[in-house]
Design a protein around this motif. Structure first.
Motif, short mmCIF file in Angstrom:
data_model
loop_
_atom_site.label_atom_id
_atom_site.label_comp_id
_atom_site.label_asym_id
_atom_site.label_seq_id
_atom_site.Cartn_x
_atom_site.Cartn_y
_atom_site.Cartn_z
N ASP A 1 -7.38 -3.09 -12.71
CA ASP A 1 -6.70 -2.84 -11.14
C ASP A 1 -6.70 -4.43 -10.62
O ASP A 1 -5.95 -4.19 -9.94
N LYS A 2 -7.96 -5.21 -10.56
CA LYS A 2 -8.18 -6.30 -9.36
C LYS A 2 -6.89 -7.15 -10.12
O LYS A 2 -6.23 -7.87 -8.79
N ASP A 3 -6.24 -7.09 -11.60
CA ASP A 3 -4.37 -7.67 -12.09
C ASP A 3 -2.95 -6.71 -11.74
O ASP A 3 -2.42 -7.70 -11.39
N LYS B 1 2.32 -8.72 -4.48
CA LYS B 1 0.58 -8.37 -3.11
C LYS B 1 -0.55 -7.80 -4.64
O LYS B 1 0.67 -7.49 -5.55
N ARG B 2 -0.99 -7.68 -4.58
CA ARG B 2 -2.26 -6.83 -5.71
C ARG B 2 -2.22 -5.05 -5.04
O ARG B 2 -2.59 -5.35 -3.49
N HIS C 1 -4.45 -2.79 -5.61
CA HIS C 1 -5.64 -2.69 -4.93
C HIS C 1 -6.72 -4.15 -3.87
O HIS C 1 -7.86 -3.65 -5.07
N GLY C 2 -6.25 -4.90 -3.70
CA GLY C 2 -6.82 -5.81 -2.91
C GLY C 2 -6.97 -6.38 -1.77
O GLY C 2 -5.96 -5.38 -1.15
#
Length: 268
Positions: free
Chosen positions: A237-239, A264-265, A267-268
Motif C-alpha cells: 500500500d505504501k508504494d 501521488k500515493r 494511500h498516503g
C-alpha cells in the motif's frame, strides 16, 4: 478517446480485482472538482484468489481478495452516474473476454474462471462493457494514456478505428504480440525512446502514461517520453501511485511530473 482540454485528470493502472484500491480511486475522483476525469488504463480484473492472508507471497504486495465482479459492477455504475467522466481503457485481461488470448496468471483460463463466478447475464453485460473500452486516451496537452508501453508501430490515429478485437483466443502471447497495433498496445513491456516518439506523434502526444508492468517503487520514468505507473497490483500500500494532472497545462516531458504533486500515493 479524446480527453478534454481543461480540468483535472486522475489516472490509475492495473487494479486487478482489488476493490479497496478501486474504491479509493473513485473516492479521490469524487472529492475532485466537477470538471475532473478518471481514467483506468486497463486490467481492472483477474486478481489472485488461491492464497490466504497467512500464506500470501511478498511479490504480490499487500494481501487482498479478488473481487473482480464487484469492480466491474461499480465501474458501470460510476460511468452511469458521471457520464463522460469515468473511463477505462482496454487491458490484455479485459481483452481475454472479448476475443484476445486467454490470460493465465492465476488460472489456466482466467476469463473462464471469472465468468463462471458470474451469472450468464452479468457475464454478457461485462463483455459488452469491455467491447466499448478504447485502446488509448489522448489529451490536447500532449498526454497519452494506454495500457502497455508505447512500442506499437502507428502511422495514423485512424489505425485504432480499424482494429478488430475478436479472433485471437487461439493464439499464444508471442504470436499475438506481432498483431499490428493491437498486440504491442496491450502486451508490450518496453519501448525504445524512438519507438515511443513515433507512437506518440500521430496522437499529438509528448508523454505516454501506462501500466501493465510492475514497478515496485510505484512509478518509473523511461527517457523523456514514458511513465510506467503501478497503482495497485503486486505493490504494498505504501508504494502505490496514481497520476493527477492539469489538463490545461502542457508537460514538456515526464521529468516535469513531480513526486507528491502529479505523482501521488494512493494511500498516503
Amino acid at each position: 478517446m479524446r480527453l478534454p482540454a481543461s480540468g483535472r485528470l486522475l489516472a490509475a493502472t492495473d487494479i486487478q480485482g482489488n476493490l479497496r484500491d478501486f474504491q479509493r480511486m473513485l473516492a479521490l475522483f469524487e472529492e475532485s472538482p466537477h470538471d475532473s476525469v478518471l481514467v483506468f488504463t486497463g486490467d481492472l480484473i483477474h486478481g489472485p484468489d488461491e492464497y490466504t492472508e497467512d500464506h500470501w507471497p511478498d511479490y504480490l504486495g499487500t494481501p487482498y481478495k479478488d473481487e473482480s465482479p464487484e469492480v466491474v459492477r461499480l465501474l458501470a455504475e460510476a460511468q452511469a452516474r458521471y457520464p463522460g467522466r469515468v473511463h477505462s481503457l482496454l487491458g490484455n485481461h479485459e481483452h481475454s473476454h472479448v476475443g484476445g488470448p486467454r490470460t493465465a496468471k492465476f488460472h489456466h483460463d482466467e476469463a473462464q474462471a471469472l465468468e463462471e463466478r458470474m451469472s450468464p447475464e452479468d457475464a454478457e453485460s461485462m463483455r459488452a462493457l469491455f467491447r466499448q473500452f478504447p485502446l488509448v486516451a489522448a489529451a490536447p496537452n500532449g498526454v497519452v494514456l494506454l495500457h502497455a508501453s508505447p512500442s506499437a508501430t502507428l502511422n495514423h490515429v485512424d489505425e485504432f478505428k480499424s482494429v478488430e478485437l475478436e479472433g485471437y483466443a487461439h493464439m499464444g502471447i508471442e504470436e499475438f504480440f506481432h498483431i499490428p497495433v493491437l498486440g504491442a498496445t496491450l502486451w508490450s513491456r518496453m519501448a525504445l525512446p524512438e519507438q515511443a516518439r513515433a507512437f506518440l506523434k500521430p496522437l499529438g502526444g509528448r508523454i505516454a502514461i501506462y501500466g501493465h508492468d510492475v514497478v515496485r517503487e510505484g512509478y518509473e520514468k523511461v527517457g523523456d517520453e514514458q511513465l510506467c505507473v503501478s497503482t495497485s497490483f503486486a505493490l504494498f500500500d505504501k508504494d502505490k501511485v496514481y497520476v493527477e494532472l492539469d489538463l490545461s497545462k502542457t508537460y514538456p516531458n515526464v521529468h516535469a511530473l513531480r513526486d507528491g504533486v502529479e505523482l501521488k500515493r494512493l494511500h498516503g
